[in-house]
Design a protein around this motif. Structure first.
Motif, mmCIF file in Angstrom:
data_model
loop_
_atom_site.group_PDB
_atom_site.id
_atom_site.type_symbol
_atom_site.label_atom_id
_atom_site.label_comp_id
_atom_site.label_asym_id
_atom_site.label_seq_id
_atom_site.Cartn_x
_atom_site.Cartn_y
_atom_site.Cartn_z
ATOM 1 N N TRP A 284 0.835 -1.200 0.000
ATOM 2 C CA TRP A 284 0.000 0.000 0.000
ATOM 3 C C TRP A 284 0.865 1.243 0.000
ATOM 4 N N ASP A 321 -2.075 4.669 -4.053
ATOM 5 C CA ASP A 321 -3.429 4.127 -3.926
ATOM 6 C C ASP A 321 -4.449 5.168 -3.475
ATOM 7 N N THR A 391 -4.208 -6.408 -0.398
ATOM 8 C CA THR A 391 -5.024 -5.978 -1.535
ATOM 9 C C THR A 391 -6.282 -5.198 -1.165
ATOM 10 N N HIS A 392 -6.761 -5.307 0.064
ATOM 11 C CA HIS A 392 -8.053 -4.695 0.403
ATOM 12 C C HIS A 392 -7.973 -3.858 1.685
ATOM 13 N N TRP A 412 -14.982 -0.152 0.136
ATOM 14 C CA TRP A 412 -13.814 -1.033 0.073
ATOM 15 C C TRP A 412 -12.913 -0.525 -1.047
ATOM 16 N N ILE A 413 -11.634 -0.431 -0.776
ATOM 17 C CA ILE A 413 -10.650 0.037 -1.752
ATOM 18 C C ILE A 413 -9.658 -1.086 -2.018
ATOM 19 N N THR A 414 -9.414 -1.334 -3.292
ATOM 20 C CA THR A 414 -8.467 -2.373 -3.694
ATOM 21 C C THR A 414 -7.137 -1.737 -4.079
ATOM 22 N N SER A 415 -6.063 -2.262 -3.544
ATOM 23 C CA SER A 415 -4.735 -1.738 -3.852
ATOM 24 C C SER A 415 -4.408 -1.941 -5.326
ATOM 25 N N GLY A 418 -2.686 -5.385 -6.955
ATOM 26 C CA GLY A 418 -3.348 -6.519 -7.589
ATOM 27 C C GLY A 418 -4.118 -6.175 -8.848
ATOM 28 N N SER A 419 -3.920 -4.962 -9.395
ATOM 29 C CA SER A 419 -4.743 -4.503 -10.513
ATOM 30 C C SER A 419 -4.103 -4.631 -11.877
#
Length: 436
Positions: A284, A321, A391-392, A412-415, A418-419
Motif C-alpha cells: 500500500w 493508492d 489488496t483490500h 472497500w478500496i483495492t490496492s 493486484g490490478s
C-alpha cells in the motif's frame, strides 16, 4: 393533525418535507473556541505530551516543561511503574516576540516490540503515560482527521477517534489554529495529549502553521519546534515533508507550503523516496498533504493546481493508492482519477479537513458534481482507514452527528498492487523516477 398547535404542525410538515425530498444533512453552526485555565502543574511536570514514529521500531516522545533544568530523559518498559530502559534526547525552545516557549523535549526510544503496550515517564518526574506500538503486519488502522483547531466540535472529533481502535493518527495539516497567538499552541497540546500520548500522531503542515511575518519572522518556527517528524530518518532535509512505514503501508507526507516544482528539494526527495518503495514489502502506498488537488467545493477552488501539475505524474507513475488532504472544511471522496479524468490506475482522493476548526464549514459546492466526485458533505467528522491485507482496505467516514459518531460514507478500496496497473506503468515509473 387538525387538533395540533400551529407551531407543532409547522415542525411536523417541515420534517415530512425533509424526509420526502431526501434533503442534505445540515450541520449546526460552529461551536466556540475552547478556553483553558492556567496550568497548575509543577514546572518540572511534562505537559503537551505526544508521540510520533521515528524510524523502524522507534518512537519519538515530545513534551514541554516550564522548568528549564528538567532533563530530556524517558524511562520506559512493558510493566507499570517498572522501567527497564532509559533514553536521553534533545531539547529546544523558541521566542515569538513577547512569547517564550517552555523547554521542548524530543527523545527517541527503542528498539520497541510491535503491537505492544509500553509505559513511560518523561523527565524523571510527573505521571506515568502509556502507548501501544503499531503492528508489524496487517490489519492496521489509521485514524484520519485534518483542520482540528480547538472548538467543541474538535472535542467531539477527538472523543470519536478515541473510540476507534486505531494504530496511528494521520493529520493532513492545520493543527492548533494558533494563528500567531503562541499560547494557543500550548492549549492545543494539552487538548490532544490524552490521545497523542497514547498513539503516534503523524502530521504535515497546513497554512495555519506558517505564521510567517515577512522580514520579522520566518515561517513554521512553532510547528517545527513542537511537532518534530522523522524527516531525517526518511532522507529528507526538511520537517515539512517526509515518509514513514507502518506494517505494509508506505506513507508520503508532502508540504503544500514549501517549494514543490521540479527544481525543488521536495520534488527531488519525492522522486528518490518513490524509487525506493518496495511494493512487495509495502503493497500500500498513500500520500498526505494539506491542499486538495481534486476539490468540487467553492472553498479553496484551484489552490492545489500548481502542486498537482508538478507532482501528480510522479504519484501516478508510482501507483499511489489513496491521497488524503485537508484545507477545505468539508468531506469529499473521489473515484480513481488522474489528470482530471477517471482513470483505473489513479489514486482515490479524500478531502477530510473537517476536524472541527473555528472557521466553520464550507457549504457551497460546484454543480453539476464532477464525474470523479462520489460523495461530498459539509459536516465535521473523522475517517478510519483499515488495511485488511495486501489488496483490500476499508475506508469509512464518521460524521459528528449531534455528538455521536455516525458512519456516513464507506467503501472497500483495492490496492493497485493486484490490478495490473503497476506492471503497465513500470517502465514509465522507472524512467520518471530515476531520470535526473
Amino acid at each position: 393533525m387538525k387538533n395540533m398547535e400551529p407551531k407543532s404542525m409547522i415542525v411536523v410538515l417541515t420534517v415530512l418535507l425533509i424526509v420526502g425530498t431526501g434533503a442534505d444533512y445540515v450541520r449546526p453552526p460552529p461551536r466556540k473556541t475552547l478556553h483553558f485555565p492556567w496550568s497548575t502543574k509543577a514546572s518540572s511536570h511534562p505537559q503537551q505530551v505526544h508521540i510520533s514514529l521515528a524510524g523502524d521500531k522507534h518512537m519519538r516522545i515530545t513534551w514541554i516543561t516550564s522548568d528549564k533544568s528538567s532533563p530530556s530523559i524517558v524511562e520506559y518498559g512493558t510493566s507499570r511503574k517498572s522501567y527497564n530502559s532509559i533514553a536521553e534526547g534533545e531539547s529546544t525552545s523558541y521566542r515569538y516576540f513577547l512569547y517564550k516557549s517552555g523547554k521542548i523535549h524530543h527523545t527517541v526510544i527503542g528498539p520497541l516490540e510491535h503491537d505492544t503496550v509500553y509505559f513511560y515517564r518523561c523527565g524523571g518526574n510527573g505521571p506515568e503515560f502509556q502507548f501501544k506500538t503499531p503492528p508489524s503486519h496487517f490489519p492496521v488502522t489509521f485514524a484520519v482527521a485534518g483542520d482540528l483547531g480547538q472548538t467543541g466540535w474538535t472535542k467531539s472529533t477527538i472523543k470519536h477517534i478515541k473510540q476507534c481502535k486505531y494504530d496511528v493518527h494521520v493529520l493532513p495539516g492545520d493543527l492548533s489554529y494558533a494563528d500567531y497567538m503562541q499560547h494557543r499552541w500550548d492549549t492545543f497540546g494539552e487538548l490532544v495529549q490524552p490521545l497523542a500520548s497514547s498513539r503516534p500522531w503523524m502530521v504535515t503542515q497546513g497554512n495555519h502553521e506558517k505564521e510567517e511575518i515577512p522580514i520579522l519572522k520566518k515561517g513554521f518556527v512553532s510547528y517545527n519546534s513542537r511537532w518534530k517528524m522523522p524527516f531525517d530518518e526518511s532522507g529528507s532535509n526538511s520537517n515539512l515533508y517526509y515518509s514513514f512505514e507502518v506494517a505494509g503501508v508506505h506513507i508520503i507526507m508532502l508540504g503544500s507550503y514549501t517549494d514543490y516544482d521540479e527544481y525543488s528539494d521536495q520534488y527531488n526527495w519525492l522522486k528518490a523516496d518513490l524509487s525506493k518503495v518496495d511494493r512487495e514489502r509495502t503493497p500500500w502506498l498513500l500520500a498526505v498533504f494539506h491542499v486538495p488537488w481534486y476539490n468540487s467545493n467553492h472553498a479553496h477552488q484551484g489552490e492545489g493546481d500548481d502542486m498537482m501539475a508538478s507532482m501528480e505524474p510522479l504519484l501516478y507513475a508510482a501507483g499511489v493508492d489513496v491521497v488524503f488532504a485537508g484545507h477545505v472544511h468539508a468531506y469529499e471522496r473521489s473515484r480513481r482519477v488522474y489528470n482530471g479524468k477517471l482513470d483505473a490506475c489513479g489514486p482515490n482522493h479524500i478531502t477530510i479537513g473537517d476536524g472541527g476548526n473555528r472557521e466553520g464549514l464550507a457549504h457551497k459546492y460546484l454543480n453539476p458534481q464532477p464525474e470523479w466526485s462520489v460523495f461530498r458533505e459539509a459536516s465535521f467528522g473523522h475517517g478510519e482507514f483499515r488495511v485488511m491485507n495486501s489488496t483490500h482496505a476499508f475506508w469509512s467516514w464518521h460524521r459528528n452527528d449531534d455528538d455521536e459518531s455516525v458512519r456516513s460514507d464507506q467503501v472497500w478500496i483495492t490496492s493497485l498492487v493486484g490490478s495490473g496497473c503497476l506492471a503497465e506503468t513500470s517502465r514509465e515509473t522507472r524512467n520518471m523516477l530515476i531520470e535526473p
